[in-house]
Design a protein around this motif. Structure first.
Motif, PDB file in Angstrom:
ATOM      1  N   LEU A 164      -8.348  16.712   4.430  1.00 39.00           N
ATOM      2  CA  LEU A 164      -7.251  15.853   4.875  1.00 39.00           C
ATOM      3  C   LEU A 164      -6.933  16.151   6.338  1.00 39.00           C
ATOM      4  CD1 LEU A 164      -4.890  13.871   4.228  1.00 39.00           C
ATOM      5  CD2 LEU A 164      -3.539  15.913   3.724  1.00 39.00           C
ATOM      6  N   VAL A 165      -6.766  15.093   7.104  1.00 38.13           N
ATOM      7  CA  VAL A 165      -6.325  15.223   8.495  1.00 38.13           C
ATOM      8  C   VAL A 165      -4.824  14.912   8.582  1.00 38.13           C
ATOM      9  CG1 VAL A 165      -6.591  14.384  10.848  1.00 38.13           C
ATOM     10  CG2 VAL A 165      -8.607  14.583   9.354  1.00 38.13           C
ATOM     11  N   ALA A 166      -4.441  13.774   8.061  1.00 38.81           N
ATOM     12  CA  ALA A 166      -3.038  13.373   8.094  1.00 38.81           C
ATOM     13  C   ALA A 166      -2.831  12.252   7.087  1.00 38.81           C
ATOM     14  CB  ALA A 166      -2.638  12.902   9.484  1.00 38.81           C
ATOM     15  N   LYS A 167      -1.599  12.145   6.594  1.00 35.08           N
ATOM     16  CA  LYS A 167      -1.273  11.044   5.703  1.00 35.08           C
ATOM     17  C   LYS A 167       0.158  10.608   5.933  1.00 35.08           C
ATOM     18  CE  LYS A 167      -0.224  13.916   1.630  1.00 35.08           C
ATOM     19  NZ  LYS A 167      -0.623  14.170   0.217  1.00 35.08           N
ATOM     20  N   MET A 168       0.425   9.379   5.522  1.00 32.72           N
ATOM     21  CA  MET A 168       1.736   8.784   5.753  1.00 32.72           C
ATOM     22  C   MET A 168       2.090   7.890   4.580  1.00 32.72           C
ATOM     23  SD  MET A 168       2.951   6.801   9.179  1.00 32.72           S
ATOM     24  CE  MET A 168       4.671   6.631   9.600  1.00 32.72           C
ATOM     25  N   THR A 169       3.278   8.068   4.037  1.00 26.94           N
ATOM     26  CA  THR A 169       3.739   7.197   2.969  1.00 26.94           C
ATOM     27  C   THR A 169       4.240   5.887   3.563  1.00 26.94           C
ATOM     28  OG1 THR A 169       6.025   7.936   3.031  1.00 26.94           O
ATOM     29  CG2 THR A 169       4.492   9.259   1.725  1.00 26.94           C
ATOM     30  N   ILE A 173       0.854  -1.178   0.000  1.00 27.31           N
ATOM     31  CA  ILE A 173       0.000   0.000   0.000  1.00 27.31           C
ATOM     32  C   ILE A 173       0.888   1.225   0.000  1.00 27.31           C
ATOM     33  CG2 ILE A 173      -1.823   1.266   1.205  1.00 27.31           C
ATOM     34  CD1 ILE A 173      -2.649  -1.350   2.520  1.00 27.31           C
ATOM     35  N   ASN A 174       0.596   2.185  -0.841  1.00 23.16           N
ATOM     36  CA  ASN A 174       1.442   3.371  -0.925  1.00 23.16           C
ATOM     37  C   ASN A 174       1.099   4.327   0.228  1.00 23.16           C
ATOM     38  OD1 ASN A 174       3.366   5.149  -1.883  1.00 23.16           O
ATOM     39  ND2 ASN A 174       1.984   6.083  -3.366  1.00 23.16           N
ATOM     40  N   VAL A 175       0.394   5.374  -0.054  1.00 21.14           N
ATOM     41  CA  VAL A 175       0.034   6.340   0.975  1.00 21.14           C
ATOM     42  C   VAL A 175      -1.257   5.914   1.673  1.00 21.14           C
ATOM     43  CG1 VAL A 175      -0.613   8.741   1.444  1.00 21.14           C
ATOM     44  CG2 VAL A 175       1.119   8.220  -0.301  1.00 21.14           C
ATOM     45  N   MET A 176      -1.258   6.015   2.992  1.00 21.46           N
ATOM     46  CA  MET A 176      -2.494   5.828   3.757  1.00 21.46           C
ATOM     47  C   MET A 176      -2.780   7.137   4.498  1.00 21.46           C
ATOM     48  SD  MET A 176      -2.424   1.921   5.141  1.00 21.46           S
ATOM     49  CE  MET A 176      -4.223   1.785   5.163  1.00 21.46           C
ATOM     50  N   ALA A 177      -4.035   7.475   4.550  1.00 20.51           N
ATOM     51  CA  ALA A 177      -4.392   8.791   5.084  1.00 20.51           C
ATOM     52  C   ALA A 177      -5.702   8.739   5.845  1.00 20.51           C
ATOM     53  CB  ALA A 177      -4.511   9.792   3.944  1.00 20.51           C
ATOM     54  N   TRP A 178      -5.905   9.766   6.634  1.00 17.86           N
ATOM     55  CA  TRP A 178      -7.175  10.008   7.311  1.00 17.86           C
ATOM     56  C   TRP A 178      -7.736  11.334   6.811  1.00 17.86           C
ATOM     57  CZ3 TRP A 178      -9.661   6.512  10.189  1.00 17.86           C
ATOM     58  CH2 TRP A 178      -8.913   5.450  10.717  1.00 17.86           C
ATOM     59  N   GLU A 216       7.104   4.884   3.263  1.00 15.85           N
ATOM     60  CA  GLU A 216       8.465   5.149   3.732  1.00 15.85           C
ATOM     61  C   GLU A 216       8.474   5.856   5.085  1.00 15.85           C
ATOM     62  OE1 GLU A 216       7.354   6.084   0.683  1.00 15.85           O
ATOM     63  OE2 GLU A 216       8.329   4.510  -0.517  1.00 15.85           O
ATOM     64  N   GLY A 217       7.293   6.295   5.537  1.00 18.81           N
ATOM     65  CA  GLY A 217       7.211   6.915   6.843  1.00 18.81           C
ATOM     66  C   GLY A 217       7.104   8.425   6.848  1.00 18.81           C
ATOM     67  N   ASP A 218       7.074   9.041   5.687  1.00 20.98           N
ATOM     68  CA  ASP A 218       6.904  10.491   5.626  1.00 20.98           C
ATOM     69  C   ASP A 218       5.465  10.856   5.974  1.00 20.98           C
ATOM     70  OD1 ASP A 218       8.980  10.443   2.709  1.00 20.98           O
ATOM     71  OD2 ASP A 218       9.561  10.898   4.774  1.00 20.98           O
ATOM     72  N   THR A 219       5.314  11.911   6.749  1.00 17.87           N
ATOM     73  CA  THR A 219       3.987  12.297   7.199  1.00 17.87           C
ATOM     74  C   THR A 219       3.651  13.738   6.801  1.00 17.87           C
ATOM     75  OG1 THR A 219       4.840  13.042   9.332  1.00 17.87           O
ATOM     76  CG2 THR A 219       4.071  10.752   9.192  1.00 17.87           C
ATOM     77  N   GLN A 220       2.368  13.981   6.748  1.00  9.20           N
ATOM     78  CA  GLN A 220       1.855  15.326   6.507  1.00  9.20           C
ATOM     79  C   GLN A 220       0.603  15.485   7.341  1.00  9.20           C
ATOM     80  OE1 GLN A 220       1.231  16.377   2.367  1.00  9.20           O
ATOM     81  NE2 GLN A 220      -0.312  17.925   2.909  1.00  9.20           N
ATOM     82  N   TYR A 221       0.475  16.653   7.969  1.00  8.01           N
ATOM     83  CA  TYR A 221      -0.671  16.922   8.833  1.00  8.01           C
ATOM     84  C   TYR A 221      -1.367  18.214   8.410  1.00  8.01           C
ATOM     85  CZ  TYR A 221       1.192  13.479  12.149  1.00  8.01           C
ATOM     86  OH  TYR A 221       1.641  12.324  12.738  1.00  8.01           O
ATOM     87  N   ALA A 222      -2.666  18.257   8.630  1.00 12.04           N
ATOM     88  CA  ALA A 222      -3.394  19.498   8.442  1.00 12.04           C
ATOM     89  C   ALA A 222      -3.016  20.482   9.538  1.00 12.04           C
ATOM     90  CB  ALA A 222      -4.898  19.231   8.493  1.00 12.04           C
ATOM     91  N   ASP A 223      -3.094  21.756   9.225  1.00 14.05           N
ATOM     92  CA  ASP A 223      -2.718  22.773  10.210  1.00 14.05           C
ATOM     93  C   ASP A 223      -3.574  22.683  11.470  1.00 14.05           C
ATOM     94  OD1 ASP A 223      -1.959  25.383   7.745  1.00 14.05           O
ATOM     95  OD2 ASP A 223      -0.757  23.730   8.549  1.00 14.05           O
ATOM     96  N   PHE A 224      -4.844  22.312  11.323  1.00 14.12           N
ATOM     97  CA  PHE A 224      -5.730  22.297  12.495  1.00 14.12           C
ATOM     98  C   PHE A 224      -5.378  21.189  13.486  1.00 14.12           C
ATOM     99  CE2 PHE A 224      -7.985  18.597  11.183  1.00 14.12           C
ATOM    100  CZ  PHE A 224      -8.204  18.687   9.819  1.00 14.12           C
ATOM    101  N   VAL A 225      -4.516  20.263  13.074  1.00 17.05           N
ATOM    102  CA  VAL A 225      -4.101  19.203  13.987  1.00 17.05           C
ATOM    103  C   VAL A 225      -3.284  19.773  15.135  1.00 17.05           C
ATOM    104  CG1 VAL A 225      -2.625  17.180  14.160  1.00 17.05           C
ATOM    105  CG2 VAL A 225      -4.227  17.385  12.276  1.00 17.05           C
ATOM    106  N   LYS A 226      -2.444  20.762  14.825  1.00 19.41           N
ATOM    107  CA  LYS A 226      -1.694  21.530  15.831  1.00 19.41           C
ATOM    108  C   LYS A 226      -0.921  20.636  16.796  1.00 19.41           C
ATOM    109  CE  LYS A 226      -5.383  24.968  15.839  1.00 19.41           C
ATOM    110  NZ  LYS A 226      -6.453  25.582  16.666  1.00 19.41           N
ATOM    111  N   GLY A 227      -0.379  19.530  16.298  1.00 19.64           N
ATOM    112  CA  GLY A 227       0.394  18.647  17.151  1.00 19.64           C
ATOM    113  C   GLY A 227      -0.445  17.762  18.057  1.00 19.64           C
ATOM    114  N   ARG A 228      -1.755  17.778  17.888  1.00 25.53           N
ATOM    115  CA  ARG A 228      -2.622  16.969  18.750  1.00 25.53           C
ATOM    116  C   ARG A 228      -2.806  15.548  18.260  1.00 25.53           C
ATOM    117  NH1 ARG A 228      -7.886  18.730  18.603  1.00 25.53           N
ATOM    118  NH2 ARG A 228      -7.558  19.552  16.487  1.00 25.53           N
ATOM    119  N   PHE A 229      -2.651  15.342  16.947  1.00 27.13           N
ATOM    120  CA  PHE A 229      -2.892  14.021  16.351  1.00 27.13           C
ATOM    121  C   PHE A 229      -1.576  13.428  15.865  1.00 27.13           C
ATOM    122  CE2 PHE A 229      -7.422  15.240  14.691  1.00 27.13           C
ATOM    123  CZ  PHE A 229      -7.802  15.534  15.984  1.00 27.13           C
ATOM    124  N   THR A 230      -1.502  12.105  15.907  1.00 22.58           N
ATOM    125  CA  THR A 230      -0.337  11.397  15.389  1.00 22.58           C
ATOM    126  C   THR A 230      -0.791  10.246  14.512  1.00 22.58           C
ATOM    127  OG1 THR A 230       0.945  11.936  17.377  1.00 22.58           O
ATOM    128  CG2 THR A 230       1.773  10.158  15.973  1.00 22.58           C
TER     129      THR A 230
END
Length: 122
Positions: A47-52, A31-36, A54-68
Motif C-alpha cells: 500500500l502506498v496511500a488510500k482515501m475514503t 466508490i468507497n475507498v480508492m487507493a494506490w 469521506e476524505g480520510d487518508t492513510q499513507y505508508a511510512d515510506f511516503v514520508k510526506g512526499r506523496f499526496t
C-alpha cells in the motif's frame, strides 16, 4: 463493466515529481475507498496511500510526506502527487478500490487497474 485506468507514470530523475491519475469508468453510483499500491519485481505489492470517500487518508511510512493522495468524487478519480522521488520508488503503481456500487445496484469488490510504471533514475 467498471474499470480502473491509470495514467501518468514515466521516467523521472531522483528528486523529481510525477502525478498519477486513476479514473473509474462505467455506470458508477459510488466508490468507497480508492487507493494506490505498488509492486516492484520480486517484491510483494504494498500500500502506498488510500482515501475514503469521506476524505480520510492513510499513507505508508515510506511516503514520508512526499506523496499526496486526492480524489475527485464527481469524476470517480483518484490522484497521487509524488514529489522528491527516490530510486527506491521505482515500481509498478496500481489503482485499487475496495468496493463500487453501480447505477444498476451491482456491488463490485476488490477492483484493480492494470497499473502504470514509474521509474526513478539516480
Amino acid at each position: 463493466q467498471v474499470q480502473l485506468v491509470e495514467s501518468g507514470g514515466g521516467l523521472v530523475q531522483a528528486g523529481g515529481s510525477l502525478r498519477l491519475s486513476c479514473a473509474a469508468s462505467g455506470s458508477i453510483s459510488s466508490i468507497n475507498v480508492m487507493a494506490w499500491y505498488r509492486q516492484a519485481p520480486g517484491k510483494q505489492r504494498e500500500l502506498v496511500a488510500k482515501m475514503t470517500k469521506e476524505g480520510d487518508t492513510q499513507y505508508a511510512d515510506f511516503v514520508k510526506g512526499r506523496f499526496t493522495i486526492s480524489r475527485d468524487i464527481a469524476k470517480n478519480a483518484v490522484y497521487l502527487q509524488m514529489t522528491n522521488l527516490e530510486p527506491d520508488d521505482t515500481s509498478h503503481y496500481y489503482c485499487h478500490t475496495d468496493s463500487v456500487w453501480t447505477m444498476n445496484y451491482q456491488f463490485i469488490v476488490n477492483l484493480w487497474g492494470r497499473g502504470t510504471q514509474v521509474t526513478v533514475s539516480s
